[in-house]
Design a protein around this motif. Structure first.
Motif, PDB file in Angstrom:
ATOM      1  N   LEU A  53       0.847  -1.186   0.000  1.00  0.00           N
ATOM      2  CA  LEU A  53       0.000   0.000   0.000  1.00  0.00           C
ATOM      3  C   LEU A  53       0.888   1.245   0.000  1.00  0.00           C
ATOM      4  O   LEU A  53       1.896   1.284   0.711  1.00  0.00           O
ATOM      5  N   PRO A  54       0.522   2.276  -0.772  1.00  0.00           N
ATOM      6  CA  PRO A  54       1.332   3.503  -0.790  1.00  0.00           C
ATOM      7  C   PRO A  54       1.198   4.275   0.509  1.00  0.00           C
ATOM      8  O   PRO A  54       0.114   4.361   1.094  1.00  0.00           O
ATOM      9  N   LEU A  55       2.314   4.856   0.951  1.00  0.00           N
ATOM     10  CA  LEU A  55       2.310   5.655   2.173  1.00  0.00           C
ATOM     11  C   LEU A  55       3.508   6.583   2.174  1.00  0.00           C
ATOM     12  O   LEU A  55       4.640   6.157   1.950  1.00  0.00           O
ATOM     13  N   ASP A  56       3.247   7.841   2.461  1.00  0.00           N
ATOM     14  CA  ASP A  56       4.287   8.833   2.727  1.00  0.00           C
ATOM     15  C   ASP A  56       4.100   9.290   4.164  1.00  0.00           C
ATOM     16  O   ASP A  56       3.144  10.011   4.471  1.00  0.00           O
ATOM     17  N   VAL A  57       4.989   8.854   5.064  1.00  0.00           N
ATOM     18  CA  VAL A  57       4.801   9.158   6.485  1.00  0.00           C
ATOM     19  C   VAL A  57       4.993  10.633   6.794  1.00  0.00           C
ATOM     20  O   VAL A  57       4.673  11.086   7.901  1.00  0.00           O
ATOM     21  N   ASP A  58       5.516  11.405   5.828  1.00  0.00           N
ATOM     22  CA  ASP A  58       5.648  12.849   6.020  1.00  0.00           C
ATOM     23  C   ASP A  58       4.348  13.594   5.723  1.00  0.00           C
ATOM     24  O   ASP A  58       4.266  14.800   5.975  1.00  0.00           O
ATOM     25  N   ASP A  59       3.361  12.889   5.185  1.00  0.00           N
ATOM     26  CA  ASP A  59       2.126  13.511   4.709  1.00  0.00           C
ATOM     27  C   ASP A  59       0.935  12.984   5.507  1.00  0.00           C
ATOM     28  O   ASP A  59       0.517  11.835   5.323  1.00  0.00           O
ATOM     29  N   PRO A  60       0.354  13.800   6.394  1.00  0.00           N
ATOM     30  CA  PRO A  60      -0.793  13.329   7.177  1.00  0.00           C
ATOM     31  C   PRO A  60      -1.956  12.835   6.316  1.00  0.00           C
ATOM     32  O   PRO A  60      -2.640  11.872   6.693  1.00  0.00           O
ATOM     33  N   ALA A  61      -2.172  13.456   5.154  1.00  0.00           N
ATOM     34  CA  ALA A  61      -3.258  13.008   4.278  1.00  0.00           C
ATOM     35  C   ALA A  61      -2.993  11.592   3.768  1.00  0.00           C
ATOM     36  O   ALA A  61      -3.924  10.778   3.641  1.00  0.00           O
ATOM     37  N   SER A  62      -1.735  11.285   3.470  1.00  0.00           N
ATOM     38  CA  SER A  62      -1.380   9.941   3.015  1.00  0.00           C
ATOM     39  C   SER A  62      -1.615   8.913   4.124  1.00  0.00           C
ATOM     40  O   SER A  62      -2.087   7.794   3.864  1.00  0.00           O
ATOM     41  N   ILE A  63      -1.297   9.277   5.342  1.00  0.00           N
ATOM     42  CA  ILE A  63      -1.523   8.379   6.476  1.00  0.00           C
ATOM     43  C   ILE A  63      -3.010   8.131   6.667  1.00  0.00           C
ATOM     44  O   ILE A  63      -3.450   6.990   6.887  1.00  0.00           O
ATOM     45  N   ASN A  64      -3.812   9.165   6.554  1.00  0.00           N
ATOM     46  CA  ASN A  64      -5.259   9.000   6.705  1.00  0.00           C
ATOM     47  C   ASN A  64      -5.837   8.147   5.577  1.00  0.00           C
ATOM     48  O   ASN A  64      -6.761   7.347   5.798  1.00  0.00           O
ATOM     49  N   ALA A  65      -5.300   8.308   4.367  1.00  0.00           N
ATOM     50  CA  ALA A  65      -5.754   7.483   3.242  1.00  0.00           C
ATOM     51  C   ALA A  65      -5.404   6.015   3.486  1.00  0.00           C
ATOM     52  O   ALA A  65      -6.198   5.114   3.178  1.00  0.00           O
ATOM     53  N   LEU A  66      -4.207   5.768   4.042  1.00  0.00           N
ATOM     54  CA  LEU A  66      -3.825   4.404   4.386  1.00  0.00           C
ATOM     55  C   LEU A  66      -4.788   3.817   5.415  1.00  0.00           C
ATOM     56  O   LEU A  66      -5.244   2.670   5.276  1.00  0.00           O
ATOM     57  N   ARG A  67      -5.105   4.584   6.426  1.00  0.00           N
ATOM     58  CA  ARG A  67      -6.043   4.114   7.460  1.00  0.00           C
ATOM     59  C   ARG A  67      -7.375   3.705   6.829  1.00  0.00           C
ATOM     60  O   ARG A  67      -7.932   2.645   7.141  1.00  0.00           O
ATOM     61  N   ASP A  68      -7.889   4.535   5.928  1.00  0.00           N
ATOM     62  CA  ASP A  68      -9.187   4.240   5.309  1.00  0.00           C
ATOM     63  C   ASP A  68      -9.116   2.974   4.460  1.00  0.00           C
ATOM     64  O   ASP A  68     -10.057   2.163   4.452  1.00  0.00           O
ATOM     65  N   THR A  69      -7.992   2.795   3.754  1.00  0.00           N
ATOM     66  CA  THR A  69      -7.827   1.590   2.936  1.00  0.00           C
ATOM     67  C   THR A  69      -7.741   0.348   3.808  1.00  0.00           C
ATOM     68  O   THR A  69      -8.351  -0.689   3.502  1.00  0.00           O
TER      69      THR A  69
END
Length: 245
Positions: A53-69
């Motif tokens: 799964l894609p994730l950029d730990v520097d980007d809160p939006a990316s972390i939230n997208a990971l959580r939703d996935t």
């Protein structure tokens, strides 16, 4: 050690990828998360049972997208391992080092804090719910060349202590993996003679997890001189040795 669904940030290389493969071999479903989509796809293709799964730990939006996935596609998630991080040398007299320091804090300290904040609620009520943070022996005796890296890992250690205390009533176990120098791509340590071979490190970690699953800290033998330097009165000697490297 088996039958879990495990998410590993920073799972496309080094310790993160090594742990992913070892846990997959143990009969777990493993999800690796990282920035490089092509690499995620390649690893998944070559390791059946590991999903990317894609994730950029520097980007809160990316972390939230990971959580939703994860919530949608892997609702049985019960283990989180925060292995993403960077390590770069700094000259503290050079103003240019500040950008390195800020990037290191973002990836190594804010990244795990944001990721745990987003995903820990998904673990509540799950069997064998566990979070494994990754600090470093350099949290206990710093390396002169990497001041901010040392500081972020010391921060992860302190954060892990309180995280364990706060999450225990919710039934979430918190372990802290404390590596020594390991031969990975981190700051070009693949060929470092003093660094521990990655496979050797992974084998010892898995043995510890099998033999002592309630250990608060996962300590291979090579890291114990750093971890206990202050208590053993060897801190100044080891600090000086590290400064010479």
């Amino acid at each position: 050690m088996t039958g879990n669904t495990i998410l590993i940030t920073g799972g496309t290389s080094g310790i993160g990828l090594g742990l992913a493969q070892r846990f997959q071999d143990e009969g777990n479903t493993v999800i690796i998360a990282g920035r490089r989509r092509a690499l995620l796809e390649s690893i998944s293709a070559n390791n059946p049972g590991i999903f990317g799964l894609p994730l950029d730990v520097d980007d809160p939006a990316s972390i939230n997208a990971l959580r939703d996935t994860v919530l949608r596609d892997y609702p049985e998630l019960n283990v989180l391992i925060t292995a993403a991080g960077i390590m770069h040398p700094e000259n503290l007299l050079d103003p240019a080092h500040l950008s390195t320091a800020e990037a290191t804090i973002s990836s190594n300290l804010l990244g795990p804090i944001r990721t745990i904040t987003a995903l820990a609620p998904l673990l509540v009520g799950k069997p064998d719910a566990t979070i494994i943070t990754v600090s470093s022996g350099l949290a206990f005796v710093p390396l002169s060349a990497t001041p901010t890296y040392n500081a972020t890992k010391a921060g992860i250690h302190a954060y892990s202590e309180v995280l364990r205390q706060q999450l225990s009533p919710a039934g979430i176990q918190v372990l802290e993996l404390i590596p020594p120098a390991v031969r990975t791509a981190l700051m070009g340590s693949q060929e470092a003679e003093n660094a521990m071979p990655l496979d050797e490190f992974l084998s010892e970690v898995m043995s510890i997890l099998h033999e002592d699953p309630d250990a608060k800290e996962i300590l291979v033998e090579n890291v114990k001189p750093l971890r206990f330097a202050a208590a053993q009165g060897t801190y100044d000697k080891i600090f000086a040795l590290l400064a010479d490297r």
